[in-house]
Every structure is written in structure tokens, then in C-alpha cells.
Design a protein around this motif. Structure first.
Motif, PDB file in Angstrom:
ATOM      1  N   THR A 158     -58.179  24.493 -22.772  1.00  0.00           N
ATOM      2  CA  THR A 158     -58.834  24.021 -21.605  1.00  0.00           C
ATOM      3  C   THR A 158     -58.113  23.334 -20.491  1.00  0.00           C
ATOM      4  OG1 THR A 158     -59.672  22.017 -22.634  1.00  0.00           O
ATOM      5  CG2 THR A 158     -61.122  24.084 -22.965  1.00  0.00           C
ATOM      6  N   ILE A 159     -57.319  22.645 -20.662  1.00  0.00           N
ATOM      7  CA  ILE A 159     -56.379  21.774 -19.729  1.00  0.00           C
ATOM      8  C   ILE A 159     -54.901  22.403 -19.678  1.00  0.00           C
ATOM      9  CG2 ILE A 159     -55.658  19.498 -19.329  1.00  0.00           C
ATOM     10  CD1 ILE A 159     -58.025  18.294 -20.762  1.00  0.00           C
ATOM     11  N   SER A 160     -54.159  21.853 -20.692  1.00  0.00           N
ATOM     12  CA  SER A 160     -52.570  22.522 -20.646  1.00  0.00           C
ATOM     13  C   SER A 160     -52.171  22.232 -21.936  1.00  0.00           C
ATOM     14  CB  SER A 160     -52.097  21.950 -19.314  1.00  0.00           C
ATOM     15  OG  SER A 160     -51.496  20.752 -19.489  1.00  0.00           O
ATOM     16  N   THR A 161     -51.125  23.017 -22.345  1.00  0.00           N
ATOM     17  CA  THR A 161     -50.402  22.873 -23.563  1.00  0.00           C
ATOM     18  C   THR A 161     -49.475  21.413 -23.302  1.00  0.00           C
ATOM     19  OG1 THR A 161     -50.384  25.160 -23.997  1.00  0.00           O
ATOM     20  CG2 THR A 161     -48.867  23.675 -25.193  1.00  0.00           C
ATOM     21  N   GLU A 162     -48.954  21.161 -22.331  1.00  0.00           N
ATOM     22  CA  GLU A 162     -48.335  19.995 -21.945  1.00  0.00           C
ATOM     23  C   GLU A 162     -49.079  18.680 -22.065  1.00  0.00           C
ATOM     24  OE1 GLU A 162     -45.595  17.745 -18.462  1.00  0.00           O
ATOM     25  OE2 GLU A 162     -46.001  20.209 -18.525  1.00  0.00           O
ATOM     26  N   HIS A 163     -50.271  18.621 -21.720  1.00  0.00           N
ATOM     27  CA  HIS A 163     -51.106  17.576 -21.690  1.00  0.00           C
ATOM     28  C   HIS A 163     -51.642  17.429 -23.201  1.00  0.00           C
ATOM     29  CE1 HIS A 163     -54.431  14.762 -20.765  1.00  0.00           C
ATOM     30  NE2 HIS A 163     -55.254  15.445 -21.648  1.00  0.00           N
ATOM     31  N   ALA A 164     -52.167  18.418 -23.659  1.00  0.00           N
ATOM     32  CA  ALA A 164     -52.356  18.373 -25.204  1.00  0.00           C
ATOM     33  C   ALA A 164     -51.410  17.791 -26.114  1.00  0.00           C
ATOM     34  CB  ALA A 164     -52.716  19.754 -25.620  1.00  0.00           C
ATOM     35  N   LEU A 165     -50.075  18.364 -25.873  1.00  0.00           N
ATOM     36  CA  LEU A 165     -49.054  17.880 -26.886  1.00  0.00           C
ATOM     37  C   LEU A 165     -48.915  16.271 -26.725  1.00  0.00           C
ATOM     38  CD1 LEU A 165     -46.448  20.782 -26.766  1.00  0.00           C
ATOM     39  CD2 LEU A 165     -47.705  20.009 -28.849  1.00  0.00           C
ATOM     40  N   ARG A 166     -48.826  15.898 -25.425  1.00  0.00           N
ATOM     41  CA  ARG A 166     -48.615  14.508 -24.857  1.00  0.00           C
ATOM     42  C   ARG A 166     -49.598  13.779 -25.559  1.00  0.00           C
ATOM     43  NH1 ARG A 166     -47.582  15.359 -19.851  1.00  0.00           N
ATOM     44  NH2 ARG A 166     -45.317  15.146 -20.216  1.00  0.00           N
ATOM     45  N   GLU A 167     -50.900  14.311 -25.256  1.00  0.00           N
ATOM     46  CA  GLU A 167     -52.135  13.064 -25.896  1.00  0.00           C
ATOM     47  C   GLU A 167     -52.042  13.007 -27.433  1.00  0.00           C
ATOM     48  OE1 GLU A 167     -56.652  13.979 -26.065  1.00  0.00           O
ATOM     49  OE2 GLU A 167     -55.860  13.722 -23.769  1.00  0.00           O
ATOM     50  N   ALA A 168     -51.756  14.261 -28.268  1.00  0.00           N
ATOM     51  CA  ALA A 168     -51.662  14.202 -29.597  1.00  0.00           C
ATOM     52  C   ALA A 168     -50.287  13.308 -30.104  1.00  0.00           C
ATOM     53  CB  ALA A 168     -51.634  15.588 -30.042  1.00  0.00           C
TER      54      ALA A 168
ATOM     55  N   THR B 162     -50.153  12.224 -44.160  1.00  0.00           N
ATOM     56  CA  THR B 162     -49.679  12.211 -43.091  1.00  0.00           C
ATOM     57  C   THR B 162     -50.497  13.410 -42.383  1.00  0.00           C
ATOM     58  OG1 THR B 162     -47.502  11.339 -43.661  1.00  0.00           O
ATOM     59  CG2 THR B 162     -47.820  12.642 -41.459  1.00  0.00           C
ATOM     60  N   LEU B 163     -50.309  14.565 -42.964  1.00  0.00           N
ATOM     61  CA  LEU B 163     -51.116  15.829 -42.368  1.00  0.00           C
ATOM     62  C   LEU B 163     -52.518  15.577 -42.208  1.00  0.00           C
ATOM     63  CD1 LEU B 163     -49.152  18.560 -44.187  1.00  0.00           C
ATOM     64  CD2 LEU B 163     -48.872  17.570 -41.779  1.00  0.00           C
ATOM     65  N   ALA B 164     -53.248  14.760 -43.076  1.00  0.00           N
ATOM     66  CA  ALA B 164     -54.525  14.613 -42.988  1.00  0.00           C
ATOM     67  C   ALA B 164     -54.977  13.771 -42.028  1.00  0.00           C
ATOM     68  CB  ALA B 164     -55.168  13.829 -44.454  1.00  0.00           C
ATOM     69  N   VAL B 165     -53.996  12.725 -41.470  1.00  0.00           N
ATOM     70  CA  VAL B 165     -54.335  11.750 -40.410  1.00  0.00           C
ATOM     71  C   VAL B 165     -54.387  12.407 -39.121  1.00  0.00           C
ATOM     72  CG1 VAL B 165     -53.652   9.735 -39.337  1.00  0.00           C
ATOM     73  CG2 VAL B 165     -53.883   9.832 -41.710  1.00  0.00           C
ATOM     74  N   VAL B 166     -53.354  13.316 -39.008  1.00  0.00           N
ATOM     75  CA  VAL B 166     -52.891  13.831 -37.766  1.00  0.00           C
ATOM     76  C   VAL B 166     -53.799  15.216 -37.432  1.00  0.00           C
ATOM     77  CG1 VAL B 166     -50.568  12.871 -37.522  1.00  0.00           C
ATOM     78  CG2 VAL B 166     -51.034  15.122 -38.562  1.00  0.00           C
ATOM     79  N   GLU B 167     -54.497  15.653 -38.531  1.00  0.00           N
ATOM     80  CA  GLU B 167     -55.100  16.697 -38.382  1.00  0.00           C
ATOM     81  C   GLU B 167     -56.160  17.006 -37.253  1.00  0.00           C
ATOM     82  OE1 GLU B 167     -56.070  20.948 -39.016  1.00  0.00           O
ATOM     83  OE2 GLU B 167     -54.118  19.843 -39.610  1.00  0.00           O
ATOM     84  N   PRO B 168     -57.070  15.911 -37.339  1.00  0.00           N
ATOM     85  CA  PRO B 168     -58.150  16.164 -36.234  1.00  0.00           C
ATOM     86  C   PRO B 168     -57.451  16.141 -34.763  1.00  0.00           C
ATOM     87  CG  PRO B 168     -58.843  14.309 -37.867  1.00  0.00           C
ATOM     88  CD  PRO B 168     -57.147  14.905 -38.138  1.00  0.00           C
ATOM     89  N   TRP B 169     -56.177  15.221 -34.671  1.00  0.00           N
ATOM     90  CA  TRP B 169     -55.651  15.260 -33.516  1.00  0.00           C
ATOM     91  C   TRP B 169     -55.109  16.605 -32.951  1.00  0.00           C
ATOM     92  CZ3 TRP B 169     -58.834  11.832 -32.248  1.00  0.00           C
ATOM     93  CH2 TRP B 169     -59.075  10.904 -33.242  1.00  0.00           C
ATOM     94  N   VAL B 170     -54.579  17.254 -34.051  1.00  0.00           N
ATOM     95  CA  VAL B 170     -54.069  18.504 -33.781  1.00  0.00           C
ATOM     96  C   VAL B 170     -54.937  19.541 -33.303  1.00  0.00           C
ATOM     97  CG1 VAL B 170     -52.835  20.546 -34.943  1.00  0.00           C
ATOM     98  CG2 VAL B 170     -52.046  18.259 -35.529  1.00  0.00           C
ATOM     99  N   LYS B 171     -56.108  19.534 -34.114  1.00  0.00           N
ATOM    100  CA  LYS B 171     -57.474  20.260 -33.702  1.00  0.00           C
ATOM    101  C   LYS B 171     -57.793  20.135 -32.256  1.00  0.00           C
ATOM    102  CE  LYS B 171     -58.804  21.808 -38.237  1.00  0.00           C
ATOM    103  NZ  LYS B 171     -59.813  22.006 -39.102  1.00  0.00           N
ATOM    104  N   ASN B 172     -57.779  18.853 -31.858  1.00  0.00           N
ATOM    105  CA  ASN B 172     -58.184  18.562 -30.441  1.00  0.00           C
ATOM    106  C   ASN B 172     -57.165  18.921 -29.485  1.00  0.00           C
ATOM    107  OD1 ASN B 172     -59.995  16.481 -28.741  1.00  0.00           O
ATOM    108  ND2 ASN B 172     -58.055  15.714 -28.619  1.00  0.00           N
TER     109      ASN B 172
END
Length: 61
Positions: A25-35, A8-18
Motif C-alpha cells: 500500500t505504501i512502499s517496500t522501502e518504507h515497510a522495511l524501514r518501519e519493521a 525471535t521469529l515469534a516476536v518479529v512476525e507481526p511486524w513482518v506481516k504488517n
């Protein structure tokens, strides 16, 4: 159970880093929603890169 955690952590790691990058660069809210959206689509069976492309298309037409 350990394999499930690692997988699970291996799959989500790239999206956490992104998300951390986008939060700067944008916002924490946007980043969490996207991930979360990417992770949801992965859970629905989409390939990770395809899930990311779909979610990115929602904000970047």
C-alpha cells in the motif's frame, strides 16, 4: 539455540506481516524501514505494541 530462533521469529512476525501489507500500500522501502525500527526498539527494551506506536507516530502525526 532453537528456543532463541523460535522466540525471535515469534516476536518479529507481526511486524513482518504488517510490513508486507504496507509494502503493497505504501512502499517496500518504507515497510522495511518501519519493521527494522520497530525491531530495533523492541531490542532496546520497549514493549512491541509501544514500539510500533512510536514508529507509526513518526510518519502519521
Amino acid at each position: 539455540m532453537h528456543n532463541l530462533k523460535h522466540e525471535t521469529l515469534a516476536v518479529v512476525e507481526p511486524w513482518v506481516k504488517n510490513g508486507l501489507w504496507e509494502a503493497q500500500t505504501i512502499s517496500t522501502e518504507h515497510a522495511l524501514r518501519e519493521a527494522a525500527a520497530v525491531s530495533y526498539l523492541i531490542g532496546r527494551g520497549y514493549q512491541p505494541q509501544h514500539a510500533h506506536q512510536i514508529v507509526e507516530s513518526w510518519w502519521h502525526h
